[in-house]
Design a protein around this motif. Structure first.
Motif, short mmCIF file in Angstrom:
data_model
loop_
_atom_site.label_atom_id
_atom_site.label_comp_id
_atom_site.label_asym_id
_atom_site.label_seq_id
_atom_site.Cartn_x
_atom_site.Cartn_y
_atom_site.Cartn_z
N VAL A 81 9.60 -0.01 -2.68
CA VAL A 81 9.23 -1.30 -3.25
C VAL A 81 8.25 -2.02 -2.35
O VAL A 81 7.24 -2.59 -2.81
CB VAL A 81 10.49 -2.17 -3.51
CG1 VAL A 81 10.09 -3.60 -3.89
CG2 VAL A 81 11.35 -1.56 -4.61
N ARG A 82 8.50 -1.99 -1.04
CA ARG A 82 7.57 -2.65 -0.10
C ARG A 82 6.19 -1.99 -0.15
O ARG A 82 5.17 -2.65 -0.10
CB ARG A 82 8.14 -2.59 1.32
CG ARG A 82 9.23 -3.59 1.55
CD ARG A 82 9.62 -3.68 3.02
NE ARG A 82 10.76 -4.56 3.17
CZ ARG A 82 12.03 -4.16 3.19
NH1 ARG A 82 12.31 -2.88 3.11
NH2 ARG A 82 13.01 -5.04 3.32
N GLN A 83 6.17 -0.65 -0.23
CA GLN A 83 4.89 0.06 -0.31
C GLN A 83 4.16 -0.31 -1.60
O GLN A 83 2.94 -0.52 -1.58
CB GLN A 83 5.12 1.57 -0.24
CG GLN A 83 5.56 2.05 1.12
CD GLN A 83 5.97 3.52 1.11
OE1 GLN A 83 6.17 4.12 0.06
NE2 GLN A 83 6.09 4.09 2.31
N LEU A 84 4.87 -0.39 -2.70
CA LEU A 84 4.24 -0.76 -3.97
C LEU A 84 3.72 -2.20 -3.92
O LEU A 84 2.62 -2.48 -4.42
CB LEU A 84 5.24 -0.60 -5.12
CG LEU A 84 5.67 0.84 -5.42
CD1 LEU A 84 6.78 0.86 -6.47
CD2 LEU A 84 4.50 1.69 -5.86
N ALA A 85 4.48 -3.09 -3.30
CA ALA A 85 4.03 -4.48 -3.16
C ALA A 85 2.77 -4.54 -2.31
O ALA A 85 1.84 -5.31 -2.61
CB ALA A 85 5.13 -5.33 -2.56
N ASP A 86 2.69 -3.72 -1.26
CA ASP A 86 1.49 -3.67 -0.43
C ASP A 86 0.28 -3.18 -1.24
O ASP A 86 -0.82 -3.69 -1.08
CB ASP A 86 1.70 -2.76 0.79
CG ASP A 86 2.64 -3.38 1.82
OD1 ASP A 86 2.83 -4.61 1.79
OD2 ASP A 86 3.18 -2.62 2.65
N ILE A 87 0.51 -2.21 -2.10
CA ILE A 87 -0.58 -1.72 -2.96
C ILE A 87 -1.08 -2.85 -3.86
O ILE A 87 -2.28 -3.03 -4.03
CB ILE A 87 -0.12 -0.51 -3.80
CG1 ILE A 87 0.11 0.70 -2.89
CG2 ILE A 87 -1.14 -0.18 -4.89
CD1 ILE A 87 0.77 1.88 -3.57
N LEU A 88 -0.16 -3.64 -4.42
CA LEU A 88 -0.56 -4.77 -5.26
C LEU A 88 -1.38 -5.77 -4.46
O LEU A 88 -2.38 -6.30 -4.96
CB LEU A 88 0.66 -5.48 -5.85
CG LEU A 88 1.38 -4.79 -6.99
CD1 LEU A 88 2.54 -5.66 -7.47
CD2 LEU A 88 0.47 -4.48 -8.14
N ASN A 89 -0.97 -6.05 -3.23
CA ASN A 89 -1.69 -7.01 -2.40
C ASN A 89 -3.07 -6.51 -2.01
O ASN A 89 -4.00 -7.29 -1.87
CB ASN A 89 -0.89 -7.36 -1.15
CG ASN A 89 0.32 -8.22 -1.46
OD1 ASN A 89 0.33 -8.94 -2.45
ND2 ASN A 89 1.33 -8.12 -0.63
N ASP A 90 -3.21 -5.19 -1.82
CA ASP A 90 -4.48 -4.62 -1.37
C ASP A 90 -5.46 -4.38 -2.52
O ASP A 90 -6.64 -4.15 -2.27
CB ASP A 90 -4.23 -3.29 -0.64
CG ASP A 90 -3.47 -3.49 0.66
OD1 ASP A 90 -3.44 -4.63 1.17
OD2 ASP A 90 -2.89 -2.50 1.16
N THR A 91 -4.97 -4.39 -3.75
CA THR A 91 -5.84 -4.12 -4.91
C THR A 91 -5.80 -5.31 -5.85
O THR A 91 -5.10 -6.29 -5.62
CB THR A 91 -5.35 -2.87 -5.66
OG1 THR A 91 -4.05 -3.13 -6.21
CG2 THR A 91 -5.30 -1.64 -4.76
N SER A 92 -6.53 -5.20 -6.94
CA SER A 92 -6.51 -6.26 -7.93
C SER A 92 -5.51 -5.97 -9.05
O SER A 92 -5.53 -6.62 -10.09
CB SER A 92 -7.92 -6.46 -8.51
OG SER A 92 -8.34 -5.27 -9.14
N LEU A 93 -4.63 -5.00 -8.82
CA LEU A 93 -3.61 -4.69 -9.82
C LEU A 93 -2.61 -5.83 -9.93
O LEU A 93 -2.33 -6.53 -8.96
CB LEU A 93 -2.86 -3.40 -9.44
CG LEU A 93 -3.68 -2.11 -9.42
CD1 LEU A 93 -2.82 -0.98 -8.89
CD2 LEU A 93 -4.19 -1.78 -10.81
N THR A 94 -2.04 -6.00 -11.11
CA THR A 94 -1.02 -7.02 -11.31
C THR A 94 0.35 -6.40 -11.51
O THR A 94 1.36 -7.10 -11.46
CB THR A 94 -1.34 -7.89 -12.54
OG1 THR A 94 -1.44 -7.06 -13.68
CG2 THR A 94 -2.63 -8.67 -12.32
#
Length: 168
Positions: A20-33
């Motif tokens: 979950v933390r890794q996925l949240a980091d991906i959201l923060n690093d990209t423009s994905l919602t």
């Protein structure tokens, strides 16, 4: 927001938190919602809520002027004698900062944000321009009175198109 099907062993729960933390980091690093991962019976979905960013107001770029002909340069500049001309120039046009569709109220059942003759305060929402499924509030650049609404509800607008006329 994260949804995960519960598992009975604690090691999987620890791995889930890391995932979950890794996925949240991906959201923060990209423009994905939103991002969703499925591994066997485990399904994790992480999403973030998007809020409208403040709308930037743009001013026209300064223009270079050609030098005036000698005859015109000799003529003195004067104030217009027609008072209607002076009043017309004291108003301010609020223009669209983007291409989109204008909405005069928050929802079809809601009352319009403004009507002609309404007094508005700086920062008050005048209308909404929807662009790419994002609702962008267009705010009053200063205190004033709405003298005219220049667009209709659900009307497409272009960048720089006049939306509302404000008077002092």
């Amino acid at each position: 927001m994260a949804d995960a099907k519960p598992l009975n062993n604690e090691a999987a729960v620890e791995i889930d938190a890391t995932l979950v933390r890794q996925l949240a980091d991906i959201l923060n690093d990209t423009s994905l919602t939103e991002i969703e991962v499925e591994r066997g019976e485990l399904r994790i979905r992480v999403a973030r809520e998007i809020t409208a960013a403040p709308v930037m107001q743009y001013a026209a770029a300064p223009q270079a002027y050609a030098p005036a002909p000698a005859a015109a340069a000799a003529a003195p500049l004067s104030m217009p004698s027609d008072p209607a001309t002076i009043v017309a120039k004291s108003g301010e046009t609020v223009k669209s900062p983007m291409v989109g569709t204008v909405y005069l109220q928050a929802s079809p059942e809601a009352a319009p944000f403004i009507k002609a003759g309404d007094k508005v305060k700086k920062g008050q929402t005048l209308l909404i321009v929807e662009a790419m499924k994002t609702m962008n509030p267009i705010q009053a650049p200063r205190d004033g009175v709405v003298s005219e609404i220049l667009v209709g509800d659900a009307q497409p607008v272009e960048f720089g198109e006049a939306l509302v006329m404000l008077e002092a």
